[in-house]
Design an enzyme around this catalytic site. Sequence first.
Site, PDB file in Angstrom:
ATOM      1  N   LYS A  35       0.834  -1.204   0.000  1.00 12.63           N
ATOM      2  CA  LYS A  35       0.000   0.000   0.000  1.00 12.63           C
ATOM      3  C   LYS A  35       0.869   1.254   0.000  1.00 12.63           C
ATOM      4  O   LYS A  35       1.834   1.363   0.760  1.00 12.63           O
ATOM      5  CB  LYS A  35      -0.944   0.001   1.198  1.00 12.63           C
ATOM      6  CG  LYS A  35      -2.012   1.080   1.109  1.00 12.63           C
ATOM      7  CD  LYS A  35      -3.058   0.952   2.205  1.00 12.63           C
ATOM      8  CE  LYS A  35      -4.171   1.977   2.007  1.00 12.63           C
ATOM      9  NZ  LYS A  35      -5.187   1.934   3.077  1.00 12.63           N
ATOM     10  N   CYS A  76      -3.785   7.340  -8.141  1.00 10.42           N
ATOM     11  CA  CYS A  76      -4.846   7.261  -7.131  1.00 10.42           C
ATOM     12  C   CYS A  76      -5.823   8.422  -7.311  1.00 10.42           C
ATOM     13  O   CYS A  76      -5.413   9.588  -7.329  1.00 10.42           O
ATOM     14  CB  CYS A  76      -4.246   7.306  -5.729  1.00 10.42           C
ATOM     15  SG  CYS A  76      -5.496   7.271  -4.417  1.00 10.42           S
ATOM     16  N   LYS A 128       2.689   3.507 -12.335  1.00 10.81           N
ATOM     17  CA  LYS A 128       1.293   3.070 -12.287  1.00 10.81           C
ATOM     18  C   LYS A 128       0.417   4.200 -12.826  1.00 10.81           C
ATOM     19  O   LYS A 128       0.352   5.286 -12.253  1.00 10.81           O
ATOM     20  CB  LYS A 128       0.876   2.706 -10.864  1.00 10.81           C
ATOM     21  CG  LYS A 128      -0.507   2.070 -10.791  1.00 10.81           C
ATOM     22  CD  LYS A 128      -0.790   1.513  -9.396  1.00 10.81           C
ATOM     23  CE  LYS A 128      -2.125   0.794  -9.338  1.00 10.81           C
ATOM     24  NZ  LYS A 128      -2.389   0.223  -7.987  1.00 10.81           N
TER      25      LYS A 128
END
Length: 499
Positions: free
Chosen positions: A142, A232, A269
């Site tokens: 995480k 995110c 990412k």
Amino acid sequence: MIERILYRKDMLKCAMCYDAPCSTACPKLEPDKLLRSIWFDNEKVAAASLPKENPCISCDATCEKACVRSGKVPVKDLITRLYDEVKPSLEVSLPKDEIHLRTEICGIPLENPFLLSSSVVASSYDMCSRAFEAGWAGASFKTICNFDIHEASPRFSAIKGSDGNIIGFKNIEQLSDHSVEENMEIFRHLKKTHPTKFILASIMGRNDEEWETLSRLCEENGADAIELNFSCPNMAEEGLGSDIGQDPELVGRFTKAARRGATIPILAKLTPNVATMSPAAEAALRGGADGLSAINTIKSITGVNLHTYVAGPSVHGKSALGGYSGNAVKPIALRFMAELGKNPKLKGMHISGMGGIENWSDALEFILLGAGSVQVTTAVMQYGYRIIDDLKAGLNYYLAEKALNNVSDLIGLSLDTVSETTDVLERDTIVFPRFDKDRCIGCGRCVIACSDGGHQAIKISDDRKISLDGSRCVGCHLCVLVCPEEAIGSSRKRVHRSK
């Protein structure tokens, strides 16, 4: 691929229990594992693992009586159908080992292509350790950051299918709430106790210095590779997460900063909240990235409460856009996977794919479109780390059926079949639907769909028999998709369209 005989509808009442009473009650088999294999599209492995003789024949179904939904799950019948309908059709035996699943990320060995993705499922030593012991090859931990994280409550909402299972999942969760020092200790501990497992350290910085420092710290404390979280969608501060991923210039700049801090492989990412992903991917490559991860969650609203008028999840009467995941996003994830896989400028970059993977065949689709590894979160949140058993076994059995020596041989095999436009498609023939009269129950769903959403080519007689008017049928196959009994397939014959 042989036709699936066991339908998921026979499993709808199965709760897939913790410490399942059905297996406790059965002295000969582990019904809960067999039922999970059926649910996760893995009947062949389930059938191949059965003993020679069916112990259910002389049994009074104690497993069904012990079930938490006593009498509602046809356990004995499902297992008997594995014996009678699936086992006789098997062409290969169960592989003796998992050697064919071995692969790599940027030259670093993986025992299989399955990783946990950066999220709550990989957020502590205990969780990662239990996942590794269950059989996961590694985890993207995480996301680590230098700023305070204060989560909202509740922070999840979902869209469920008619069977009650989650098909789309929304979260408004942010990053790791451990300090950087605590997370570094977790890395050191994991490397000591699980030295062969792959640790992908997800990080997020607010400036060049933080990206560089976090990158350096992760390498020094045992990470095998670094994943830059440019995606995110849930950050409280502007200019973080997907705000970076939507700006190729920032992607390149912060990738370069992270590269200054580390020598180990770096994966960027990327966010799906863009029209195309290639500009950011190419910027990451220029900045020094060795690979890519995609996709992160999609900005979403899953629904609005019709009584309070607040979107979910409601946090003291307010809500916010959140990240959408789960099996419902797989088509979008595969679209981006194909885009990255077909981009010649990205050739040689490792792609770690994710987005809606629940079973081994989902994972294989990502691999066929260019992924060298796959990551999973939402399915683990719903079903647990134990799904790795069917992920590995299903893919391993598929490799045995295809006589393939390594899962890497499948990477990108489907890319040549995908076009960004429809102008390449052949349009001079029609593939008619084919009706299985034995399986058809005469419900008429195909008639309704064709009448009100198609070309009025299907009729139903007074005795509920289905017929097709070939002069009206255009071969759209809407009827194939709506049939609840899977009684309609495709004809093998192509008919030339009338001029």
